[in-house]
Design an enzyme around this catalytic site. Structure first.
Site, short mmCIF file in Angstrom:
data_model
loop_
_atom_site.label_atom_id
_atom_site.label_comp_id
_atom_site.label_asym_id
_atom_site.label_seq_id
_atom_site.Cartn_x
_atom_site.Cartn_y
_atom_site.Cartn_z
N ARG A 1 0.84 -1.19 0.00
CA ARG A 1 0.00 0.00 0.00
C ARG A 1 0.88 1.25 0.00
O ARG A 1 1.80 1.37 0.81
CB ARG A 1 -0.87 -0.03 1.25
CG ARG A 1 -1.99 0.98 1.28
CD ARG A 1 -2.86 0.70 2.48
NE ARG A 1 -3.65 -0.49 2.26
CZ ARG A 1 -4.87 -0.49 1.74
NH1 ARG A 1 -5.44 0.64 1.41
NH2 ARG A 1 -5.53 -1.60 1.57
N THR B 1 -0.98 7.67 -0.92
CA THR B 1 -2.29 7.54 -1.56
C THR B 1 -3.15 6.46 -0.90
O THR B 1 -4.35 6.40 -1.13
CB THR B 1 -2.13 7.15 -3.04
OG1 THR B 1 -1.54 5.84 -3.10
CG2 THR B 1 -1.26 8.14 -3.80
N ASP C 1 -0.88 -7.01 13.71
CA ASP C 1 -0.22 -7.12 12.41
C ASP C 1 0.31 -8.54 12.26
O ASP C 1 1.29 -8.92 12.90
CB ASP C 1 0.91 -6.10 12.29
CG ASP C 1 1.45 -6.06 10.86
OD1 ASP C 1 1.88 -7.12 10.35
OD2 ASP C 1 1.43 -4.98 10.25
N ASP D 1 4.07 -8.97 11.02
CA ASP D 1 5.05 -8.60 12.05
C ASP D 1 5.12 -9.65 13.14
O ASP D 1 6.20 -10.00 13.61
CB ASP D 1 4.68 -7.24 12.66
CG ASP D 1 5.18 -6.08 11.81
OD1 ASP D 1 6.00 -6.32 10.90
OD2 ASP D 1 4.73 -4.96 12.05
N1 URA Z 1 -3.36 -6.43 8.32
C1 URA Z 1 -3.03 -7.01 9.50
O1 URA Z 1 -1.94 -7.56 9.66
N2 URA Z 1 -3.95 -6.96 10.50
C2 URA Z 1 -5.16 -6.36 10.39
O2 URA Z 1 -5.95 -6.36 11.34
C3 URA Z 1 -5.47 -5.77 9.14
C4 URA Z 1 -4.55 -5.80 8.12
#
Ligand code: URA
Length: 236
Positions: A128, A132, A226, A229
């Site tokens: 992403r 933008t 995430d 991560d």
């Molecule tokens: N990406 C992620 O890793 N977690 C979310 O909750 C949304 C997008």
């Protein structure tokens, strides 16, 4: 089929599919067993150690992979049993390809390879744009005959749907029919399901949980944080 009536321009009422339609037609939600809930309890715990996160996420991914394979076509294949009798069996279609969306989707690749040894693996890198907020395609590596294959598209997170839509568009432009795409996903939200199924009504989604909503930062709630991560150990 569940539909909602919408305003028609030329008089006759038209109907648009609702979330309930997509859940019925496109989405395979894993059975919400106590075992699955226990696995989810570990991965959703903000204090989970990384090795516990990876191990328990892997077990859920294995369940998702098996469920996704169930949606693929099989062909008749007879074998002779040790007592000389014929077993009228089935075998997988030979033409498969797993396509993880880099990076989080790569967490799903090992389980797929374990279940389908030798499966072709493509890659799509979409990120992403920070300004933008639009998904940007950086890289693809796919077999030349991808149009003839059934594709298991791998991404554990289906939130707004932007990345999934961009990845499906890549596959569609290369000639993969919507009906040959199974999106294998760890958790999603109604917004993500609707975004994908509205644009690509032939795509099927296999998931292990449908969350309540997205928060203001586009994270799923109650969610998992995430995923990439936490899985790859890059969280701070
Ligand atoms: N990406 C992620 O890793 N977690 C979310 O909750 C949304 C997008």
């Amino acid at each position: 089929m569940t539909t909602a009536t919408t305003t028609a321009t030329a008089g006759a009422p038209t109907t648009a599919p609702t979330l309930a339609t997509y859940l019925d037609r496109n989405v395979h939600l894993l059975p919400q067993t106590d075992q699955l809930r226990a696995l989810h309890t570990v991965v959703r715990d903000r204090n989970a150690r990384r090795e516990d996160f990876v191990f328990h996420a892997g077990r859920i991914i294995r369940l998702l992979t098996e469920a996704a394979l169930d949606l693929l076509p099989f062909e008749p294949y007879d074998v002779t049993t040790p007592v000389g009798s014929t077993y009228r069996g089935l075998r997988f279609t030979r033409k498969l390809c797993g396509v993880p969306i880099i990076r989080a989707g790569e967490s799903m690749e090992a389980e797929l390879r374990a279940v389908v040894p030798g499966i072709r693996i493509g890659k799509i890198l979409i990120q992403r744009d920070k300004t933008t907020k639009q998904p940007h395609l950086y890289y693809t590596a796919l077999p030349d005959d991808i149009a003839d294959r059934h594709v298991l598209l791998l991404d554990p997170m289906l939130a707004t749907g932007g990345t999934a839509l961009a990845a499906i568009e890549v596959l569609r432009e290369l000639g993969v029919p919507e009906e040959h795409i199974v999106f294998v996903n760890f958790i999603t939200v109604p917004e993500g399901i609707t975004a994908v199924c509205e644009r690509y009504p032939g795509v099927r989604i296999v998931t292990s949980a449908i969350e309540e909503r997205l928060n203001e930062n586009a994270y799923m709630v109650p969610g998992i944080g995430d995923f990439g991560d936490r899985y790859f150990g890059t969280d701070r």
